[in-house]
Design an enzyme around this catalytic site. Structure first.
Site, PDB file in Angstrom:
ATOM      1  N   HIS A 209     -27.098  -4.676  44.362  1.00  0.00           N
ATOM      2  CA  HIS A 209     -27.930  -3.430  43.744  1.00  0.00           C
ATOM      3  C   HIS A 209     -28.891  -4.010  44.024  1.00  0.00           C
ATOM      4  O   HIS A 209     -30.511  -2.552  44.103  1.00  0.00           O
ATOM      5  CB  HIS A 209     -27.910  -3.135  41.950  1.00  0.00           C
ATOM      6  CG  HIS A 209     -26.292  -2.975  41.915  1.00  0.00           C
ATOM      7  ND1 HIS A 209     -25.304  -3.840  41.244  1.00  0.00           N
ATOM      8  CD2 HIS A 209     -26.330  -1.452  41.785  1.00  0.00           C
ATOM      9  CE1 HIS A 209     -23.908  -2.481  41.905  1.00  0.00           C
ATOM     10  NE2 HIS A 209     -24.414  -2.063  41.826  1.00  0.00           N
ATOM     11  N   GLU A 451     -13.284   2.989  42.696  1.00  0.00           N
ATOM     12  CA  GLU A 451     -14.270   1.711  42.468  1.00  0.00           C
ATOM     13  C   GLU A 451     -13.124   0.034  42.210  1.00  0.00           C
ATOM     14  O   GLU A 451     -13.611  -0.904  42.732  1.00  0.00           O
ATOM     15  CB  GLU A 451     -15.375   2.004  43.173  1.00  0.00           C
ATOM     16  CG  GLU A 451     -15.674   2.116  40.754  1.00  0.00           C
ATOM     17  CD  GLU A 451     -16.838   1.767  40.229  1.00  0.00           C
ATOM     18  OE1 GLU A 451     -18.175   1.586  41.168  1.00  0.00           O
ATOM     19  OE2 GLU A 451     -17.107   2.607  38.943  1.00  0.00           O
ATOM     20  N   ASP A 475     -17.875  -1.511  44.899  1.00  0.00           N
ATOM     21  CA  ASP A 475     -16.986  -2.424  44.917  1.00  0.00           C
ATOM     22  C   ASP A 475     -15.558  -2.155  45.215  1.00  0.00           C
ATOM     23  O   ASP A 475     -15.340  -3.139  44.893  1.00  0.00           O
ATOM     24  CB  ASP A 475     -16.942  -1.655  43.268  1.00  0.00           C
ATOM     25  CG  ASP A 475     -17.952  -1.866  42.294  1.00  0.00           C
ATOM     26  OD1 ASP A 475     -18.509  -3.332  42.586  1.00  0.00           O
ATOM     27  OD2 ASP A 475     -18.594  -1.459  41.590  1.00  0.00           O
ATOM     28  N   CYS A 522     -19.841   8.122  47.250  1.00  0.00           N
ATOM     29  CA  CYS A 522     -21.430   7.426  46.897  1.00  0.00           C
ATOM     30  C   CYS A 522     -21.859   6.682  46.956  1.00  0.00           C
ATOM     31  O   CYS A 522     -22.954   5.930  47.318  1.00  0.00           O
ATOM     32  CB  CYS A 522     -21.507   8.281  45.298  1.00  0.00           C
ATOM     33  SG  CYS A 522     -20.237   7.055  43.915  1.00  0.00           S
TER      34      CYS A 522
HETATM   35  C1  PEP Z   1     -20.167   1.969  44.127  1.00  0.00           C
HETATM   36  O1  PEP Z   1     -19.185   0.711  43.920  1.00  0.00           O
HETATM   37  O2  PEP Z   1     -20.031   2.525  45.643  1.00  0.00           O
HETATM   38  C2  PEP Z   1     -21.053   2.248  43.313  1.00  0.00           C
HETATM   39  C3  PEP Z   1     -21.810   3.415  43.890  1.00  0.00           C
HETATM   40  O3  PEP Z   1     -21.907   2.242  41.751  1.00  0.00           O
HETATM   41  P1  PEP Z   1     -22.377   0.711  42.064  1.00  0.00           P
HETATM   42  O4  PEP Z   1     -23.372   0.474  43.328  1.00  0.00           O
HETATM   43  O5  PEP Z   1     -23.420   1.372  41.266  1.00  0.00           O
HETATM   44  O6  PEP Z   1     -21.916  -0.315  41.684  1.00  0.00           O
HETATM   45 MG    MG Z   2     -19.512   0.525  41.865  1.00  0.00          MG
END
Ligand code: PEP
Ligand code: MG
Length: 584
Positions: A209, A451, A475, A522
């Site tokens: 992140h 995910e 994920d 996403c």
């Molecule tokens: C993902 O896991 O691809 C996602 C968009 O969520 P995050 O990156 O916030 O875990």
């Molecule tokens: Mg995620």
């Protein structure tokens, strides 16, 4: 001495500047430039802070009982000596006067410089005095919080120097790059409006992140650069190549010139892409593609519109919950934040994902949840369902905000049918609670993140419950391939092209299409221009990404004829396609 460090390229572009080393414990310290006329006042703030600590220690000395251990009195002497030491005080003055750093920044910068000198000492006793120095600086910082308000941060960033000025090595007013061992996602956010032109961290994976937030800032960044924070010294010249992951330290004039040239190329490419801003994202064969934005803060939505997004595909609401020492935002505060995001989108839809803390997104800095495997632990929807009252506070806030614009509500990390049922029951309950209070609320489309492999495999039963799906590849890849997304040691195994991942993605898209339900992606893969054609070939028609990526992905969309992709996509799913085919 010239050398380079190789890390993971996470946010593209070239940054050239002087290194600012920030210890993990000091990332919260404000970093901004002051105006020249504020120099005296800033020096005075440090002086007052230091004097207050001197007085405090002298008082302790006086009050010390006669039978106090000798070590204690010796320690106070050492601290007092360090406080008066010219290496500290003179250095701090230098950073304020010559570089116009604010007082706290100057103090922590000088701490890093002197701490390095202690590290290099032969004598073990002297080496260990580094800890004393750190304590002394901590005390000054604490006192400074109470001593007069800091001067207002200067809005202006330092002027970018010309290449000639860079080559001359002028010490004033040049871009700065931040080098740290580790930065949490919240720390990174803290630097969003800061003065830094680039970031390097020792640890972190490509889709950690921290990397995601760096990318959202559109500033060149390299993570997983191992010992960078040890090898780079305060004020070294550093070039960050955010496309290849190479960090050049103290580069030669030839390397400077080469990167200066590349920097201008990147700028030109950006200007060229800007011409696509108002061009609709339609493939050669007429497929209309939805390009949405991922945002972390409500204020990001206006910038998303400016970048050409036709909506927000992922608002990571957890950033509203982080760094608050456990005091979570209440319903009204969240409602205002969601309304701000909705207003910024000027009528375009906003997909708000419920809070996804845990794993590499701790609520508070330094807070380790104590679980052996946090990525497999109480994170995302599991965390929300573990505290239904807190969860409904968020749901009520979103439902209320939905009265002001088009809102989709997205749930992270669902894997079980009973989790889906509990989640939807909480939404119904939240609505009923608002009705009981006669508080207006609006309609929302409900969506599930796909995910976890279990969700992808069971996608058809998920579709019975939800209006739309959003594939979280960050994920999904982590859990399918058993690769910790934030661990640089296994980053080479984190592979969006693994046929197992591609098959899960293909199946989710096909299942959604069969029922006429929207499937968005996403995860970071959606904003990777190297993946755009493949995703289009897999049938994806909705992509959500960092706003800075939208035009580059649009360019790929405009160049693609999806009718010609079937055979190649089939090979990719079987793991038989030549890798070079991706780039062609
Ligand atoms: C993902 O896991 O691809 C996602 C968009 O969520 P995050 O990156 O916030 O875990
Ligand atoms: Mg995620």
């Amino acid at each position: 001495m010239t050398f380079s460090i190789h890390g993971l390229a996470v946010a593209g572009g070239i940054a050239i500047g002087r290194a600012v080393l920030v210890a993990s414990s000091h990332v919260d310290v404000a970093h901004y430039f002051i105006q020249p006329e504020q120099v005296e006042a800033e020096i005075e703030r440090v002086r007052k802070g230091r004097n207050a600590v001197v007085e405090e220690l002298q008082r302790l000395q006086v009050e010390m009982p006669a039978d106090a251990p000798h070590e204690l009195t010796a320690l106070l002497d050492v601290h007092l000596m360090l406080l008066q030491d010219e290496a500290l005080t003179g250095g701090v003055k230098h950073w304020i006067t010559e570089r116009l750093y604010n007082a706290e920044w100057a103090l922590t910068t000088q701490l890093e410089v002197v701490a390095r000198q202690f590290d290099e000492m032969e004598d073990e006793y002297l080496r260990e005095r580094k800890a004393d120095l750190e304590q002394v600086v901590e005390r000054i910082l604490r006192h400074m919080k109470g001593v007069a308000d800091p001067v207002t941060p200067s809005a202006s960033s330092p002027r970018r120097k010309t290449q000639q000025e860079l080559l001359l090595g002028d010490t004033q007013d040049v871009p700065l790059v931040l080098v740290a061992h580790d930065l949490s996602p919240a720390d990174m956010l803290h630097f969003k409006q800061s003065v830094f032109a680039g970031f390097v961290t020792d640890v972190g994976g490509k889709t950690s992140h921290t990397a995601i937030v760096a990318r959202s800032m559109g500033i060149p960044a390299v993570v997983g650069a191992r010992a960078a924070s040890q090898l780079v010294r305060q004020d070294d010249w550093v070039i960050i190549d955010g496309d290849t992951g190479v960090v050049s330290v103290d580069p030669s004039s030839i390397i400077f010139a080469e990167y200066g040239f590349r920097q201008r190329q990147v700028e030109l490419e950006r200007e060229r892409l800007a011409r696509l801003l108002h061009t609709p994202a339609i493939t050669i064969d007429g497929q209309r593609i939805e390009l949405l934005a991922n945002i972390e803060q409500p204020g990001d939505s206006a910038a998303a519109v400016r970048a050409g997004a036709v909506g927000v595909g992922l608002f990571r609401s957890e950033f509203l919950f982080m760094g608050r020492s456990g005091k979570l935002p209440d319903e009204d505060e969240q409602y205002r934040a969601y309304c701000e995001a909705i207003a910024g989108m000027q009528g375009l839809p906003v997909t708000i994902r419920t809070v996804d803390v845990g794993a590499d997104k701790p609520l508070d800095k330094g807070h380790k949840d104590g679980h052996l495997n946090p990525a497999l632990g109480l994170r995302a929807i599991r965390w929300s369902l573990a505290d239904p009252a807190m969860f409904r506070t968020q749901l009520r806030a979103v439902l209320r905000a939905a009265a002001h614009g088009k809102v989709n509500l997205l749930f992270p990390m669902l894997a079980h049918t009973h989790e889906i049922e509990q989640t939807l029951a909480q939404v119904d309950l939240a609505r009923a609670e608002l009705d009981a209070r006669s508080v207006p609320h609006g309609p929302v489309q409900l969506g599930a993140m796909i995910e976890v492999p279990a969700a992808a495999i069971m996608v058809r039963s998920f579709l019975k419950y939800f209006d739309f799906l959003s594939i979280g590849t960050n994920d999904l890849i982590q859990y399918t391939l058993a690769i910790d997304r934030s661990d640089e040691a296994v980053a080479h195994l984190y592979d969006p092209l693994h046929p197992a991942v591609l098959r899960l993605v293909a199946d989710v898209i096909a299942a959604g299409q069969a029922l006429g339900k929207s499937v968005c992606m996403c995860g970071e893969t959606a904003g990777d221009v190297g993946m755009t054609r493949l995703l289009l070939g897999l049938g994806l028609r909705s992509f959500s990404m960092h706003p800075a990526q939208i035009l580059a992905v649009k360019q790929e969309v405009l160049r693609t004829d999806t009718r010609k992709l079937a055979a190649w996509v089939g090979q990719m799913l079987d793991g038989n396609a030549p890798a070079a085919a991706l780039a062609s």
